[in-house]
Design an enzyme around this catalytic site. Structure first.
Site, mmCIF file in Angstrom:
data_model
loop_
_atom_site.group_PDB
_atom_site.id
_atom_site.type_symbol
_atom_site.label_atom_id
_atom_site.label_comp_id
_atom_site.label_asym_id
_atom_site.label_seq_id
_atom_site.Cartn_x
_atom_site.Cartn_y
_atom_site.Cartn_z
ATOM 1 N N CYS A 71 0.862 -1.179 0.000
ATOM 2 C CA CYS A 71 0.000 0.000 0.000
ATOM 3 C C CYS A 71 0.897 1.226 0.000
ATOM 4 O O CYS A 71 1.717 1.405 0.903
ATOM 5 C CB CYS A 71 -0.918 -0.013 1.226
ATOM 6 N N HIS A 162 -3.376 -2.504 -10.784
ATOM 7 C CA HIS A 162 -4.115 -1.251 -10.956
ATOM 8 C C HIS A 162 -4.593 -1.136 -12.389
ATOM 9 O O HIS A 162 -3.842 -1.403 -13.333
ATOM 10 C CB HIS A 162 -3.237 -0.041 -10.602
ATOM 11 N N GLU A 211 -10.633 1.045 -4.380
ATOM 12 C CA GLU A 211 -9.576 0.150 -3.952
ATOM 13 C C GLU A 211 -10.118 -1.247 -3.689
ATOM 14 O O GLU A 211 -11.102 -1.417 -2.963
ATOM 15 C CB GLU A 211 -8.901 0.705 -2.686
ATOM 16 N N CYS A 220 -4.812 6.794 -2.919
ATOM 17 C CA CYS A 220 -4.161 5.491 -3.065
ATOM 18 C C CYS A 220 -2.781 5.735 -3.657
ATOM 19 O O CYS A 220 -2.668 6.187 -4.800
ATOM 20 C CB CYS A 220 -4.986 4.569 -3.962
ATOM 21 N N GLY A 223 -1.929 3.525 -6.547
ATOM 22 C CA GLY A 223 -2.811 3.937 -7.637
ATOM 23 C C GLY A 223 -2.318 5.189 -8.328
ATOM 24 O O GLY A 223 -2.386 5.308 -9.559
#
Length: 276
Positions: A71, A162, A211, A220, A223
């Site tokens: 993350c 992604h 997400e 994110c 992202g």
């Protein structure tokens, strides 16, 4: 249990330290702590555990109990937490994740971490790595149909999968409706994170993210990295891009050698003891 609540541009986490928790099942604890009505409320639970191959190891369990590989916003919070809580004393160190070893560099002022730059590694464009149910080697501007409407998607593995959808105005995207339908589209047998991207100019984009495992988030990190990579690959931007999310901006540098560097803030909200 001592817990700390942190956020990276609104992407929020509960963090605990259990150095011996490398193999522990945190699914139920994550669902309990992350519930926004009956718990603390967060997009995920992060656990500080010991590592045999890096300075420290990060485990990240989504609000639904599933464990994520990595993350981006979380790792900035994790790095700030580790330094300010005395777990790490170095300004640059290594963090083991399921997506590989990450290397944050802390920007410190008066003993506090103000910004964190993370070497996020190199993206993979291989459809089999994401994974995707297609014979194509890579997916760029690939047409998919959702509720009878065709969308062009570009997918990349940035530690986690992604999928980018380029739009004219991110504020008009029906994020809560379209996000989960693309996440669980048959093209993605293991699901995907979904980013709706508006290109402002060659150095600025706006991103809104659905997400995988957490739902709509205010930001994110991976992202934003994936969105910059795909914006550049599509010829929309250069390699240094500021990414606007709901509560601020991340700076992403997509180096000539393919390495992605993310710089942004991390904030501690509170620390408390809870009884389970």
């Amino acid at each position: 249990m001592r817990v700390t609540k942190m956020h990276g541009l609104g992407n929020d986490f509960v963090i605990i330290t259990e150095l011996a928790g490398g193999n522990k099942d945190y699914s139920e604890l994550a669902k309990r702590l992350c519930h926004r009505q009956t718990g603390i409320g967060a997009d995920g639970l992060m656990v500080v555990v010991s590592s045999d191959i890096a300075d420290i190891r990060m485990r990240i369990i989504n609000a639904d109990g599933s464990e994520a590989e990595m993350c981006g916003n979380g790792i900035r919070c994790y790095a700030k937490y580790a330094y300010e809580h005395g777990i790490m004393t170095k300004e640059t160190f290594t963090i083991e994740t399921l997506a590989g070893i990450m290397k944050p560099t802390l920007h410190i002022k008066n003993g506090k971490v103000e910004q964190v730059t993370v070497d996020m590694g190199k993206p993979s464009f291989a459809a089999k790595d994401i994974p995707m149910d297609t014979d194509l080697p890579e997916v760029m501007n690939f047409p998919i149909t959702v509720d009878g409407v065709e969308y062009k998607v570009s997918s990349v593995l940035m530690g986690v999968p992604h999928t980018e959808v380029f739009v004219e105005d991110v504020t008009k995207v029906l994020l809560l409706t379209l996000g989960p339908k693309i996440e669980k589209h048959p093209l993605f047998p293991q699901g995907t994170n979904v980013n709706f991207v508006e290109v402002v100019d060659d150095t600025h984009i706006k991103v809104r993210t659905w997400e995988r495992g957490a739902g709509a988030t205010l930001a994110c990190g991976t992202g934003c990295c994936g969105s910059v990579v795909m914006a550049h690959q599509n010829g929309f931007t250069g390699r240094e891009v500021d990414v606007a999310v709901y509560l601020g901006t991340l700076h992403i540098r997509y180096a000539d050698d393919g390495t992605v560097f993310m710089t942004g803030p991390a904030t501690e909200v509170f620390e408390t003891d809870i009884e389970l």
